[in-house]
Design an enzyme around this catalytic site. Structure first.
Site, PDB file in Angstrom:
ATOM      1  N   ARG A   1     -35.723   7.945 -35.692  1.00 58.20           N
ATOM      2  CA  ARG A   1     -34.755   7.263 -36.064  1.00 58.20           C
ATOM      3  C   ARG A   1     -34.470   8.348 -33.972  1.00 58.20           C
ATOM      4  NH1 ARG A   1     -29.463   8.181 -36.956  1.00 58.20           N
ATOM      5  NH2 ARG A   1     -29.851   9.486 -39.379  1.00 58.20           N
TER       6      ARG A   1
ATOM      7  N   TYR B   1     -21.980  -9.860 -17.255  1.00 56.14           N
ATOM      8  CA  TYR B   1     -22.578 -10.361 -18.251  1.00 56.14           C
ATOM      9  C   TYR B   1     -20.470 -10.104 -19.149  1.00 56.14           C
ATOM     10  CZ  TYR B   1     -24.462 -11.091 -23.075  1.00 56.14           C
ATOM     11  OH  TYR B   1     -24.949 -10.927 -23.884  1.00 56.14           O
TER      12      TYR B   1
ATOM     13  N   ASP C   1     -26.073  -1.991 -14.194  1.00 53.90           N
ATOM     14  CA  ASP C   1     -27.511  -3.311 -14.700  1.00 53.90           C
ATOM     15  C   ASP C   1     -27.650  -3.903 -13.243  1.00 53.90           C
ATOM     16  OD1 ASP C   1     -27.665  -6.049 -16.568  1.00 53.90           O
ATOM     17  OD2 ASP C   1     -26.299  -5.736 -17.876  1.00 53.90           O
TER      18      ASP C   1
ATOM     19  N   LYS D   1     -34.822  -9.456 -21.401  1.00 54.63           N
ATOM     20  CA  LYS D   1     -35.351 -10.112 -20.252  1.00 54.63           C
ATOM     21  C   LYS D   1     -36.814 -10.335 -19.337  1.00 54.63           C
ATOM     22  CE  LYS D   1     -30.935 -11.431 -22.011  1.00 54.63           C
ATOM     23  NZ  LYS D   1     -30.712 -12.548 -22.472  1.00 54.63           N
TER      24      LYS D   1
HETATM   25  C1  LIG Z   1     -27.119  -9.283 -17.594  1.00 58.74           C
HETATM   26  C2  LIG Z   1     -26.637  -9.024 -19.463  1.00 58.74           C
HETATM   27  N1  LIG Z   1     -27.091  -7.501 -19.687  1.00 58.74           N
HETATM   28  C3  LIG Z   1     -27.072  -7.745 -20.359  1.00 58.74           C
HETATM   29  C4  LIG Z   1     -27.110  -8.298 -21.523  1.00 58.74           C
HETATM   30  C5  LIG Z   1     -27.460  -7.895 -22.808  1.00 58.74           C
HETATM   31  O1  LIG Z   1     -28.159  -7.997 -23.332  1.00 58.74           O
HETATM   32  P1  LIG Z   1     -28.604  -7.905 -25.136  1.00 58.74           P
HETATM   33  O2  LIG Z   1     -28.628  -9.657 -25.257  1.00 58.74           O
HETATM   34  O3  LIG Z   1     -30.832  -7.634 -24.438  1.00 58.74           O
HETATM   35  O4  LIG Z   1     -28.277  -7.586 -25.823  1.00 58.74           O
HETATM   36  C6  LIG Z   1     -27.574  -8.986 -21.267  1.00 58.74           C
HETATM   37  C7  LIG Z   1     -28.162 -10.588 -22.319  1.00 58.74           C
HETATM   38  O5  LIG Z   1     -27.750 -12.266 -22.306  1.00 58.74           O
HETATM   39  C8  LIG Z   1     -27.975  -9.532 -19.573  1.00 58.74           C
HETATM   40  O6  LIG Z   1     -27.862 -11.581 -19.328  1.00 58.74           O
END
Ligand SMILES: Cc1ncc(COP(=O)(O)O)c(C=O)c1O
Length: 380
Positions: A52, A104, A177, A202
């Site tokens: 972990r 998001y 992000d 992604k």
């Molecule tokens: C721009 C963006 N940030 C964060 C996330 C969250 O990622 P995860 O689904 O891997 O937790 C997403 C998921 O769709 C996203 O499109």
């Protein structure tokens, strides 16, 4: 040449050129052990005690990510959301944080509910407007500015360099992000950001077959150590096999993302001004509001995410999505296959997403197939 000095596409393709010293394998072994043997004097000279905290499966993907993003260190997480929330949980109740109105949706929801209940003072601003960000900053109180660029699902562009200056002047950090931009098109740390976040689910992985997250830090400082402690203490770690798969996925990051970005540009240009489309939202179109900033901070392309607003409103948009054959009707983004999604159905109330909007995640198929399929779906 030292692998670290190679061009990013070479770093990614060769995963920093590591070779397993025992087997001479070019692909690393899969480390699955949950625990490690102590030395006879009770020490842990290997540096590892329990998976972990220290899993060798993280080492290579984290090193590759740190190299691609020009960071001092990187950390893998169980998901993008686990990575993002760790940045906030490493703060203290009472701290003020600023995040974008367009971001998001699931993370925005978490900020407005869990994070507020936990004690963070969360303020949402129009992150495309540096003056709005400046007005929100509270000297010595604001600890973190969160940006997402291009931002879901309208693809708002934040000027990273300007946001970093504004955050730093108030004594705050900037986290970005960069899931949609990917290291192929933008390097936020080189522009002044302190933390880069990816939903590795992604583009980094790219094959819609795992859920993962990553953070990359400008400096291995006290804040980074707090984030590390959050990952350890809440156990938001990636599995060994997922770490291995992610490294494999990242080897093709550059050709995948470049092809998808070129496809997206073609699709955006084709549907801009189309008789059945009210608006195409894509940073690569010259009349897109954030285009000038995107042209400055994105190198070699504008990403592979775009949205189209279908004339006739919500039912026309849902109707068009129902007719696609090549595109797949699914949430998520960043895979090699193209996806279409009626985004307002996902985001629900309080979303800035208009009801006539279809979000397109463009993959690496032949662009003429993608354009032809959307044409027939819009006509049907
Ligand atoms: C721009 C963006 N940030 C964060 C996330 C969250 O990622 P995860 O689904 O891997 O937790 C997403 C998921 O769709 C996203 O499109």
């Amino acid at each position: 040449m030292d692998e670290k000095d190679a061009n990013p596409a070479t770093i990614a393709a060769q995963a920093l050129g590591w070779i397993d010293e025992t087997t001479r394998a070019v692909s690393p072994g899969l480390h699955v052990s949950s625990t490690y043997v102590r030395d006879v004097d009770n020490g842990y000279r290997s540096g590892r005690a329990y998976a972990r905290a220290d899993n060798p499966a993280f080492d290579q993907p984290e090193a590759v990510l740190a190299a691609l993003e020009h960071g001092a260190a990187a950390m893998l997480f169980a998901s993008g959301v686990a990575a993002a929330t760790a940045c906030f949980l490493a703060l203290k109740p009472g701290d003020h944080v600023v995040a974008p109105k367009v971001m998001y949706w699931s993370l925005r929801h978490w900020l407005m509910t869990f994070a507020r209940d936990w004690g963070l003072d969360v303020e949402l601003v129009d992150m495309t407007d540096p003056d709005a960000l400046k007005r929100a900053m509270r000297l010595g109180k604001t600890r973190l500015v969160w940006a997402e660029t291009p931002a879901n699902p309208l693809w708002d562009i934040t000027d990273i360099a300007s946001a970093a200056t504004i955050a730093h002047e108030a004594g705050a950090r900037l986290a970005v992000d960069s899931t949609v931009a990917t290291p192929v098109f933008t390097q936020p740390i080189a522009l002044g950001a302190d933390i880069v976040m990816h939903s590795a689910t992604k583009y980094l992985n790219g094959h819609s077959d795992l859920v993962a997250g990553a953070l990359i830090a400008r400096a291995d400082d006290e804040y980074w150590q707090r984030i590390k402690s959050v990952r350890l203490q809440i156990g938001a770690i990636l599995g060994s096999f997922e770490s291995w798969l992610l490294l494999r996925g990242m080897r093709t990051l550059y050709p995948r993302v470049k092809t998808a970005g070129a496809n997206a540009q073609k699709i955006a240009e084709h549907f801009a001004g189309h008789a059945r489309i009210a608006q195409v939202l894509y940073p690569g179109l010259p009349d897109f509001p954030g285009h000038a900033v995107a042209a400055r901070q994105m190198k070699g392309g504008y990403g592979a995410m775009l949205s189209i607003r279908v004339k006739g409103g919500e039912q026309a948009a849902i109707g068009a999505a129902a007719k696609v054959q090549v595109w797949k009707r699914a949430t998520s983004l960043g895979g090699v296959e193209s996806l279409v999604e009626h985004r307002a159905s996902v985001e629900g109330a309080n979303s800035p997403c208009p009801p006539d909007l279809l979000r397109l995640s463009v993959g690496i198929e032949d662009a003429t197939d993608l354009i032809g399929d959307l044409e027939q779906a819009l006509k049907a």
